[in-house]
Design an enzyme around this catalytic site. Sequence first.
Site, PDB file in Angstrom:
ATOM      1  N   ASP A   1      28.407 -44.728  -4.096  1.00 17.24           N
ATOM      2  CA  ASP A   1      27.611 -44.040  -5.116  1.00 17.24           C
ATOM      3  C   ASP A   1      27.558 -45.012  -6.298  1.00 17.24           C
ATOM      4  O   ASP A   1      28.551 -45.209  -7.000  1.00 17.24           O
ATOM      5  CB  ASP A   1      28.274 -42.708  -5.500  1.00 17.24           C
ATOM      6  CG  ASP A   1      27.477 -41.935  -6.554  1.00 17.24           C
ATOM      7  OD1 ASP A   1      26.725 -42.566  -7.319  1.00 17.24           O
ATOM      8  OD2 ASP A   1      27.630 -40.695  -6.627  1.00 17.24           O
TER       9      ASP A   1
ATOM     10  N   LYS B   1      20.233 -40.250 -13.742  1.00 13.61           N
ATOM     11  CA  LYS B   1      21.021 -40.943 -14.752  1.00 13.61           C
ATOM     12  C   LYS B   1      20.316 -42.221 -15.218  1.00 13.61           C
ATOM     13  O   LYS B   1      19.272 -42.121 -15.822  1.00 13.61           O
ATOM     14  CB  LYS B   1      22.425 -41.200 -14.191  1.00 13.61           C
ATOM     15  CG  LYS B   1      23.036 -39.979 -13.474  1.00 13.61           C
ATOM     16  CD  LYS B   1      23.283 -38.791 -14.393  1.00 13.61           C
ATOM     17  CE  LYS B   1      23.613 -37.493 -13.674  1.00 13.61           C
ATOM     18  NZ  LYS B   1      24.759 -37.536 -12.774  1.00 13.61           N
TER      19      LYS B   1
ATOM     20  N   ARG C   1       5.335 -33.978   2.632  1.00 12.81           N
ATOM     21  CA  ARG C   1       6.776 -33.888   2.903  1.00 12.81           C
ATOM     22  C   ARG C   1       7.233 -35.107   3.697  1.00 12.81           C
ATOM     23  O   ARG C   1       8.282 -35.688   3.442  1.00 12.81           O
ATOM     24  CB  ARG C   1       7.119 -32.577   3.642  1.00 12.81           C
ATOM     25  CG  ARG C   1       8.558 -32.547   4.120  1.00 12.81           C
ATOM     26  CD  ARG C   1       9.148 -31.170   4.400  1.00 12.81           C
ATOM     27  NE  ARG C   1       8.241 -30.222   5.024  1.00 12.81           N
ATOM     28  CZ  ARG C   1       7.840 -30.251   6.298  1.00 12.81           C
ATOM     29  NH1 ARG C   1       8.281 -31.201   7.109  1.00 12.81           N
ATOM     30  NH2 ARG C   1       7.019 -29.336   6.762  1.00 12.81           N
TER      31      ARG C   1
ATOM     32  N   TYR D   1      32.554 -37.857  -9.092  1.00 12.07           N
ATOM     33  CA  TYR D   1      31.727 -36.782  -9.626  1.00 12.07           C
ATOM     34  C   TYR D   1      32.164 -35.429  -9.031  1.00 12.07           C
ATOM     35  O   TYR D   1      32.233 -35.284  -7.803  1.00 12.07           O
ATOM     36  CB  TYR D   1      30.256 -37.070  -9.285  1.00 12.07           C
ATOM     37  CG  TYR D   1      29.327 -36.018  -9.819  1.00 12.07           C
ATOM     38  CD1 TYR D   1      29.196 -35.827 -11.186  1.00 12.07           C
ATOM     39  CD2 TYR D   1      28.602 -35.198  -8.968  1.00 12.07           C
ATOM     40  CE1 TYR D   1      28.367 -34.845 -11.691  1.00 12.07           C
ATOM     41  CE2 TYR D   1      27.762 -34.216  -9.469  1.00 12.07           C
ATOM     42  CZ  TYR D   1      27.658 -34.045 -10.830  1.00 12.07           C
ATOM     43  OH  TYR D   1      26.842 -33.068 -11.325  1.00 12.07           O
TER      44      TYR D   1
END
Length: 377
Positions: A165, A190, A41, A93
């Site tokens: 972004d 994407k 982690r 988005y």
Amino acid sequence: MITQLGVIKDEQYGAISTPIYHSATFRHPGVGQSTGFDYSRTSNPTRKELEAAVAKIENGNYGFAFPTGMAALTAIFGLFKKGDHIILSEDLYGGTYRLLRQYFSTFEIESDFVDTSDISQLEQCWQTHTKALLIETPSNPLMKITDIKKCVEICKQNDALCIVDNTFLTPYYQNPLDFQVDIVIHSGTKYLAGHNDLLAGVVIVNDQDLATRIGFIQNTTGSVLSPGDSWLLLRSLKTLGLRIERQQSNAKRIVEWAESEGSQWIDTVYYPGARESQNYHIHTQQSSGDGAMISLRLKTSELAIELLSHIQIFSFAESLGGVESLITLPARQTHADIPEEYRLRLGITDDLLRLSIGIEDAEDLINDLHQSLTKCK
Ligand SMILES: *Cc1c(COP(=O)(O)O)cnc(C)c1O
């Protein structure tokens, strides 16, 4: 563009490709000693290679890999506290809108959405407790261009973080950190992954203190990309340049068709490379390409909806950036969580289709759109 990503020096076997370290934990050589890895982690060797690679291609110092783009955005908004105010591009988005309006609002983090392609609107909306600005340029789905340099200037004057972004243009065509932006995020799902087969999110920063804070949030909340998906994303990055060059050249052919023969059915073509598009001169200063996302406003909603039932090579599906071409109806899919009144004001209506162009043969894609439109009543 860097061509060697994720290529390691494996002294033992000479492997070229980074191994997938499927290990949750790591043996300590002794008390108070570490190989540099203790628990996955916190840090994992495969994820670390990926994080270094995304930092490198975004011209940044520190990279972080999250399980999705939304997880990356959640970690970033975790930097803020009750009473802070964030301004965002209004045409962005839909999931980012939902995250702030329906989730972070419950922690009393305030947000406003404005047309950031018009700097005066941004200035009008600025408040004394504004702590960050998040932009998407080109915007989604209307491809509006926001001036990154101007946004950075305003943020610096007001001691706020400037966040981009960069999912649509990818680091291959746009590097916001070069303009002193503080944080770059991507939905790695994407273009970075590029094959419609994996979910991921990445964050890249230059500032060490910011990196420490983001690393703390990533480890504390446990929002990490798995070793297997880290490897797959690392492998995908190796072909990012090849893929997007082909996707862009296909997109340009489709735009040409849409503006000529296709104009009997199509009212408006939204593409950053369209010269008549607003802020075209800003786009050419801050980006080295136009990408492969196109929005089309059809002459009627019926036409847009019926086209979706005739397409054969394109798939009617949300998401973008993959080698397979996709078409979505933003009003009903990616932007469905934006209130109707607000959506109508922006022009995200049923006559608007968003196309993500893949790497197929351009003629086949054009013929597919043509044959579908010919079949429409
Ligand atoms: C898809 C997308 C996101 C969300 O990413 P996920 O990987 O789906 O969680 C965020 N921003 C943009 C611009 C996107 O296209």
